[in-house]
Write a protein that holds these residues in place. Structure first.
Motif, PDB file in Angstrom:
ATOM      1  N   ARG A  71      -8.836  47.989  22.549  1.00  0.00           N
ATOM      2  CA  ARG A  71      -8.968  49.452  22.619  1.00  0.00           C
ATOM      3  C   ARG A  71      -7.579  50.110  22.634  1.00  0.00           C
ATOM      4  O   ARG A  71      -6.657  49.591  23.268  1.00  0.00           O
ATOM      5  CB  ARG A  71      -9.795  49.863  23.851  1.00  0.00           C
ATOM      6  CG  ARG A  71      -9.218  49.394  25.165  1.00  0.00           C
ATOM      7  CD  ARG A  71     -10.125  49.747  26.338  1.00  0.00           C
ATOM      8  NE  ARG A  71      -9.562  49.308  27.598  1.00  0.00           N
ATOM      9  CZ  ARG A  71     -10.199  49.359  28.763  1.00  0.00           C
ATOM     10  NH1 ARG A  71     -11.423  49.831  28.836  1.00  0.00           N
ATOM     11  NH2 ARG A  71      -9.612  48.943  29.871  1.00  0.00           N
ATOM     12  N   GLY A  72      -7.480  51.213  21.906  1.00  0.00           N
ATOM     13  CA  GLY A  72      -6.209  51.945  21.870  1.00  0.00           C
ATOM     14  C   GLY A  72      -5.156  51.292  20.984  1.00  0.00           C
ATOM     15  O   GLY A  72      -3.987  51.682  21.015  1.00  0.00           O
ATOM     16  N   GLY A  73      -5.553  50.296  20.175  1.00  0.00           N
ATOM     17  CA  GLY A  73      -4.594  49.613  19.287  1.00  0.00           C
ATOM     18  C   GLY A  73      -4.403  48.177  19.724  1.00  0.00           C
ATOM     19  O   GLY A  73      -4.086  47.927  20.892  1.00  0.00           O
ATOM     20  N   THR A  74      -4.608  47.225  18.797  1.00  0.00           N
ATOM     21  CA  THR A  74      -4.531  45.801  19.175  1.00  0.00           C
ATOM     22  C   THR A  74      -3.077  45.381  19.420  1.00  0.00           C
ATOM     23  O   THR A  74      -2.139  46.054  19.003  1.00  0.00           O
ATOM     24  CB  THR A  74      -5.114  44.896  18.060  1.00  0.00           C
ATOM     25  OG1 THR A  74      -4.265  44.994  16.916  1.00  0.00           O
ATOM     26  CG2 THR A  74      -6.525  45.299  17.682  1.00  0.00           C
ATOM     27  N   ARG A  75      -2.933  44.224  20.049  1.00  0.00           N
ATOM     28  CA  ARG A  75      -1.580  43.727  20.364  1.00  0.00           C
ATOM     29  C   ARG A  75      -0.770  43.501  19.090  1.00  0.00           C
ATOM     30  O   ARG A  75       0.427  43.755  19.059  1.00  0.00           O
ATOM     31  CB  ARG A  75      -1.673  42.405  21.139  1.00  0.00           C
ATOM     32  CG  ARG A  75      -2.304  42.571  22.494  1.00  0.00           C
ATOM     33  CD  ARG A  75      -2.056  41.345  23.346  1.00  0.00           C
ATOM     34  NE  ARG A  75      -0.674  41.301  23.795  1.00  0.00           N
ATOM     35  CZ  ARG A  75      -0.097  40.231  24.350  1.00  0.00           C
ATOM     36  NH1 ARG A  75      -0.778  39.130  24.486  1.00  0.00           N
ATOM     37  NH2 ARG A  75       1.153  40.276  24.744  1.00  0.00           N
ATOM     38  N   GLU A  76      -1.446  43.015  18.034  1.00  0.00           N
ATOM     39  CA  GLU A  76      -0.718  42.739  16.789  1.00  0.00           C
ATOM     40  C   GLU A  76      -0.122  44.038  16.236  1.00  0.00           C
ATOM     41  O   GLU A  76       1.025  44.068  15.780  1.00  0.00           O
ATOM     42  CB  GLU A  76      -1.651  42.103  15.737  1.00  0.00           C
ATOM     43  CG  GLU A  76      -2.078  40.680  16.048  1.00  0.00           C
ATOM     44  CD  GLU A  76      -3.142  40.590  17.145  1.00  0.00           C
ATOM     45  OE1 GLU A  76      -3.777  41.628  17.467  1.00  0.00           O
ATOM     46  OE2 GLU A  76      -3.334  39.502  17.711  1.00  0.00           O
ATOM     47  N   ILE A  77      -0.917  45.099  16.290  1.00  0.00           N
ATOM     48  CA  ILE A  77      -0.448  46.389  15.758  1.00  0.00           C
ATOM     49  C   ILE A  77       0.718  46.909  16.621  1.00  0.00           C
ATOM     50  O   ILE A  77       1.738  47.381  16.115  1.00  0.00           O
ATOM     51  CB  ILE A  77      -1.627  47.408  15.722  1.00  0.00           C
ATOM     52  CG1 ILE A  77      -2.688  46.937  14.721  1.00  0.00           C
ATOM     53  CG2 ILE A  77      -1.153  48.822  15.426  1.00  0.00           C
ATOM     54  CD1 ILE A  77      -2.215  46.731  13.297  1.00  0.00           C
ATOM     55  N   LEU A  78       0.566  46.796  17.950  1.00  0.00           N
ATOM     56  CA  LEU A  78       1.630  47.269  18.842  1.00  0.00           C
ATOM     57  C   LEU A  78       2.908  46.470  18.613  1.00  0.00           C
ATOM     58  O   LEU A  78       4.009  47.020  18.579  1.00  0.00           O
ATOM     59  CB  LEU A  78       1.194  47.135  20.304  1.00  0.00           C
ATOM     60  CG  LEU A  78      -0.023  47.968  20.687  1.00  0.00           C
ATOM     61  CD1 LEU A  78      -0.519  47.587  22.066  1.00  0.00           C
ATOM     62  CD2 LEU A  78       0.307  49.451  20.656  1.00  0.00           C
ATOM     63  N   GLY A 135     -10.003  50.409  11.520  1.00  0.00           N
ATOM     64  CA  GLY A 135      -9.689  50.403  12.940  1.00  0.00           C
ATOM     65  C   GLY A 135      -8.183  50.380  13.067  1.00  0.00           C
ATOM     66  O   GLY A 135      -7.529  51.409  13.240  1.00  0.00           O
ATOM     67  N   SER A 136      -7.605  49.186  12.896  1.00  0.00           N
ATOM     68  CA  SER A 136      -6.142  49.062  12.948  1.00  0.00           C
ATOM     69  C   SER A 136      -5.489  49.905  11.863  1.00  0.00           C
ATOM     70  O   SER A 136      -4.467  50.546  12.081  1.00  0.00           O
ATOM     71  CB  SER A 136      -5.746  47.604  12.741  1.00  0.00           C
ATOM     72  OG  SER A 136      -6.310  46.810  13.746  1.00  0.00           O
ATOM     73  N   ASP A 137      -6.081  49.883  10.684  1.00  0.00           N
ATOM     74  CA  ASP A 137      -5.512  50.641   9.569  1.00  0.00           C
ATOM     75  C   ASP A 137      -6.157  52.032   9.550  1.00  0.00           C
ATOM     76  O   ASP A 137      -6.993  52.347   8.702  1.00  0.00           O
ATOM     77  CB  ASP A 137      -5.792  49.888   8.256  1.00  0.00           C
ATOM     78  CG  ASP A 137      -5.099  50.555   7.083  1.00  0.00           C
ATOM     79  OD1 ASP A 137      -4.257  51.439   7.314  1.00  0.00           O
ATOM     80  OD2 ASP A 137      -5.411  50.182   5.940  1.00  0.00           O
ATOM     81  N   LEU A 138      -5.713  52.843  10.494  1.00  0.00           N
ATOM     82  CA  LEU A 138      -6.341  54.153  10.696  1.00  0.00           C
ATOM     83  C   LEU A 138      -6.175  55.069   9.485  1.00  0.00           C
ATOM     84  O   LEU A 138      -7.016  55.940   9.230  1.00  0.00           O
ATOM     85  CB  LEU A 138      -5.697  54.787  11.944  1.00  0.00           C
ATOM     86  CG  LEU A 138      -6.427  55.906  12.649  1.00  0.00           C
ATOM     87  CD1 LEU A 138      -7.858  55.532  12.972  1.00  0.00           C
ATOM     88  CD2 LEU A 138      -5.683  56.285  13.924  1.00  0.00           C
TER      89      LEU A 138
END
Ligand SMILES: Cc1cc2nc3c(=O)[nH]c(=O)nc-3n(C[C@H](O)[C@H](O)[C@H](O)COP(=O)(O)OP(=O)(O)OC[C@H]3O[C@@H](n4cnc5c(N)ncnc54)[C@H](O)[C@@H]3O)c2cc1C
Length: 382
Positions: free
Chosen positions: A364-371, A138-141
């Motif tokens: 959805r669309g990328g978690t806050r941690e990733i952003l 997910g996060s690690d696309l």
């Protein structure tokens, strides 16, 4: 180091005029009973309403006329999306195709893809899903395991996508797949494909959410054939393409207006004589909303100038989705209403259903941690 700037962008007159036009259209539709303003606007699927939007030129607004578009500005498009969301219009059917898939096809699709698909999207007759996430990525696309192998005249795809919103109702999705073995550069060897969900070799299975609703799906590919001219860009360009697509996905008003209906209804419920605490909280939320709006309009202005505001978009999404989640929490504490579940029109149901959906806003669309990782990188902190 990236310099963050969100310069104010004046709304051109054409956009102001369009705002009035869209507002009148929504009011007329509501008055005629075509829809009841939705609390979940951009996730509400209504193919008839999408067709009406297409006929009025509200889809594919920035695309060239030769592909069914309307050659309008990013700010005009901004005004339409904002009014649709604020009015609770059921725009979910065409939302993904208009926001991101159509733009990808315009930039990277073959001539046949552009000619056959874009005019149908713009007419509000062709809908898309997003085929990125997988059971273990997910996060690690970049860890996607769906594979596409070269065959005569095209590619054969096998693998599984998950959390594919709306795929049981849409016509296509854009799938990210691995087309070459992993190398040292783990972002190499991926490709995006346009997948026609009506063709054999792909099946869509429902995933029901906690409330029993059907938004998500699992999409399973088993030797699905994609012709060469449904490949996006060149094979191997997938990572560059998918990150560009995410920039379209992240900066719009859909990233801070998901709970706008609840904000308005809550202000009504508090009444005209709020106590000091309620007045403080409402003032704070409305001030945040005004700031987010200015930031998002500023990103629309950057897109208009052909810039690539990926980091600014990540910032809008991070702050915007935190804001969306804060609204139900704030009013839950301010008002003595017991939230309940149901699709009715009471304030208790609006509050209950919003609380139920809110955790997904920041995922959805990328978690806050990733952003935040992206923002930190933009600031030169990592
Ligand atoms: C309402 C909704 C609709 C969706 N629709 C779609 C869709 O249509 N199509 C689609 O492809 N996907 C869709 N998704 C999936 C969504 O994109 C993923 O859920 C999301 O990217 C997170 O991936 P994950 O669920 O695998 O969680 P994980 O990646 O397993 O993350 C779990 C937790 O670990 C944290 N984490 C992970 N990596 C790091 C890191 N490097 N640093 C710090 N923290 C980290 C995450 O922030 C998260 O809190 C949807 C999700 C939701 C909630």
């Amino acid at each position: 180091m990236h310099e963050f700037r969100f310069d104010p962008v004046p709304m051109p007159e054409a956009a102001q005029a369009l705002r009035g036009e869209v507002r009148a259209f929504i009011a007329q539709e509501v008055a005629q009973g075509a829809f009841t303003p939705s609390r979940n606007s951009w996730s509400s699927f209504d193919a008839d309403f999408s067709r009406k939007c297409g006929a009025r030129g509200y889809i594919g607004m920035r695309w060239p006329k030769q592909y069914g578009g309307h050659e309008r500005s990013a700010l005009e498009r901004y005004v339409v999306t904002e009014e649709m969301l604020a009015g609770g219009a059921p725009v979910g059917a065409h939302w993904i195709a208009d926001r991101q898939s159509g733009n990808q096809i315009l930039r990277y699709g073959s001539e046949r893809a552009k000619r056959t698909i874009l005019p149908k999207i713009a007419a509000g007759e062709c809908f898309f899903s997003i085929g990125m996430s997988e059971p273990d990525s997910g996060s690690d696309l970049a860890a996607v395991r769906t594979r596409a192998s070269k065959v005569d005249g095209g590619w054969s795809i096998s693998g599984t996508k998950v959390w594919t919103s709306g795929a049981h109702q849409t016509h296509y999705l854009i799938a990210l797949a691995r087309t070459a073995p992993k190398e040292e550069d783990r972002h190499a060897g991926m490709t995006q494909f346009i997948v026609d969900l009506a063709q054999p070799g792909v099946s869509v299975r429902p995933i029901y959410n906690l409330y029993g609703g059907h938004d998500f799906n699992e999409v399973v590919f088993d030797g699905y054939f994609v012709p060469d001219d449904m490949v996006m860009g060149e094979p191997g360009m997938g990572w560059k393409l998918v990150t560009g697509e995410l920039a379209f996905e992240r900066s719009g008003p859909d990233r801070f207006l998901s709970t706008y209906q609840l904000l308005i209804e809550s202000i009504r419920a508090v009444g005209t004589e709020p106590d000091a605490r309620a007045a403080n909280e409402i003032g704070r939320l409305v001030a945040h909303l005004a700031t987010l709006r200015r930031m998002s309009i500023s990103v629309a202005g950057m897109l208009e100038r052909g810039e690539q505001p990926a980091v600014e978009a990540a910032l809008v999404k991070d702050i915007g989705t935190a804001f969306e989640r804060e609204i139900p929490e704030t009013f839950r504490h301010l008002l003595a209403t017991e939230p309940t579940l149901g699709e009715g029109t009471s304030y208790a149901e609006l509050l209950g259903m919003t609380i139920l959906r809110a955790p997904g806003f920041t995922i959805r669309g990328g978690t806050r941690e990733i952003l935040r990782g992206m923002i930190a990188r933009g600031l030169g902190l990592r």
